[in-house]
Scaffold this active site. Structure first.
Site, PDB file in Angstrom:
ATOM      1  N   ALA A 232      -0.579   2.865   3.810  1.00  0.00           N
ATOM      2  CA  ALA A 232       0.025   2.855   2.480  1.00  0.00           C
ATOM      3  C   ALA A 232       0.377   1.417   2.131  1.00  0.00           C
ATOM      4  O   ALA A 232       1.119   0.755   2.863  1.00  0.00           O
ATOM      5  CB  ALA A 232       1.271   3.735   2.464  1.00  0.00           C
TER       6      ALA A 232
ATOM      7  N   VAL B  79       2.160   0.711   7.305  1.00  0.00           N
ATOM      8  CA  VAL B  79       2.441  -0.152   6.162  1.00  0.00           C
ATOM      9  C   VAL B  79       1.337  -1.206   6.030  1.00  0.00           C
ATOM     10  O   VAL B  79       1.112  -2.002   6.939  1.00  0.00           O
ATOM     11  CB  VAL B  79       3.812  -0.840   6.299  1.00  0.00           C
ATOM     12  CG1 VAL B  79       4.081  -1.732   5.084  1.00  0.00           C
ATOM     13  CG2 VAL B  79       4.916   0.204   6.451  1.00  0.00           C
ATOM     14  N   LYS B  80       0.674  -1.186   4.884  1.00  0.00           N
ATOM     15  CA  LYS B  80      -0.452  -2.088   4.635  1.00  0.00           C
ATOM     16  C   LYS B  80       0.070  -3.345   3.934  1.00  0.00           C
ATOM     17  O   LYS B  80       0.616  -3.266   2.831  1.00  0.00           O
ATOM     18  CB  LYS B  80      -1.483  -1.358   3.767  1.00  0.00           C
ATOM     19  CG  LYS B  80      -2.881  -1.932   3.790  1.00  0.00           C
ATOM     20  CD  LYS B  80      -3.803  -0.965   3.044  1.00  0.00           C
ATOM     21  CE  LYS B  80      -5.232  -1.434   3.032  1.00  0.00           C
ATOM     22  NZ  LYS B  80      -6.065  -0.520   2.215  1.00  0.00           N
ATOM     23  N   VAL B  81      -0.092  -4.486   4.590  1.00  0.00           N
ATOM     24  CA  VAL B  81       0.519  -5.746   4.153  1.00  0.00           C
ATOM     25  C   VAL B  81      -0.579  -6.786   3.910  1.00  0.00           C
ATOM     26  O   VAL B  81      -1.479  -6.927   4.739  1.00  0.00           O
ATOM     27  CB  VAL B  81       1.503  -6.263   5.221  1.00  0.00           C
ATOM     28  CG1 VAL B  81       2.143  -7.566   4.780  1.00  0.00           C
ATOM     29  CG2 VAL B  81       2.572  -5.216   5.532  1.00  0.00           C
TER      30      VAL B  81
END
Length: 218
Positions: free
Chosen positions: A60, A86-88
């Site tokens: 996400a 968590v997509k950073v």
């Protein structure tokens, strides 16, 4: 090698899950918008629906690009479901945030990676996954698959645990080559995964088997 599907379409995710080979999902704001899903609350609810469909990790993506914003958004996303990753983005503030998330035990996917140096920084910061974009490099006449190979060598040299998640996969040949190179994960549209099923000799052989069976049962 793990197979992730790169979409926000629930029907395609379910089809991949029903096939029995799906290990996770990656998505982003553009893919959400493609399905007509906009607005923070709707996007959050959609992530929850995706997590209910699959057994594996669901990436996400954060929208913020400042450190505090990335951390705040990332913690909110991680709290939605244990499968959320968590997509950073691969930026300075993103690397700082990945280190923070890593120390907190929150899984991360460092996205928009286009060089070995970027992949090295992501691994040192403790990213769970690093996402080199194969197809987008090919689009500008650079060798996306060579990047996957070079990252594999670097990670093996220093025994980094970060998994190579080959992204921007455009066709079944990309998938095959990534498997040969040793990518840990590929994420692609469902069509590219389903294309692995196809071979003309399989079709011809099945047609002959059925024809011969039917001859014997007339």
């Amino acid at each position: 090698m793990k197979f992730f599907i790169d979409t926000a379409n629930l029907e395609q995710i379910k089809e991949g899950q029903d096939l029995g080979i799906l290990d996770g999902v990656t998505t982003n704001p553009s893919l959400m918008a493609k399905e007509g899903i906009t607005g923070k609350e709707n996007i959050i609810n959609h992530y929850k629906k995706i997590c209910e469909l699959v057994d594996g990790d669901v990436s996400a993506e954060v929208i913020a690009t400042d450190y505090d914003g990335i951390v705040k958004e990332g913690e909110e996303l991680a709290a939605l479901h244990e499968q959320i990753v968590v997509k950073v983005p691969m930026i300075k503030e993103g690397i700082k945030a990945i280190k923070y998330f890593s120390d907190k035990g929150i899984k991360t996917n460092c996205t928009l990676v286009f060089s070995t140096g970027q992949a090295l920084l992501a691994a040192k910061a403790g990213a769970t996954y690093v996402s080199p974009f194969v197809g987008r490099l090919d689009d500008i006449s650079q060798d996306g698959l060579q990047l996957i190979s070079d990252i594999r060598t670097i990670y093996d040299n220093y025994m980094y645990e970060t998994e190579i998640l080959a992204a921007s996969i455009r066709n079944p040949m990309h998938i095959n080559e990534c498997a040969l190179i040793g990518a840990d994960v590929i994420t692609s549209p469902l069509d590219s995964i389903l294309a692995l099923l196809k071979h003309p000799l399989t079709d011809n052989g099945l047609e002959k088997f059925l024809a011969d069976y039917n001859k014997g049962n007339k």
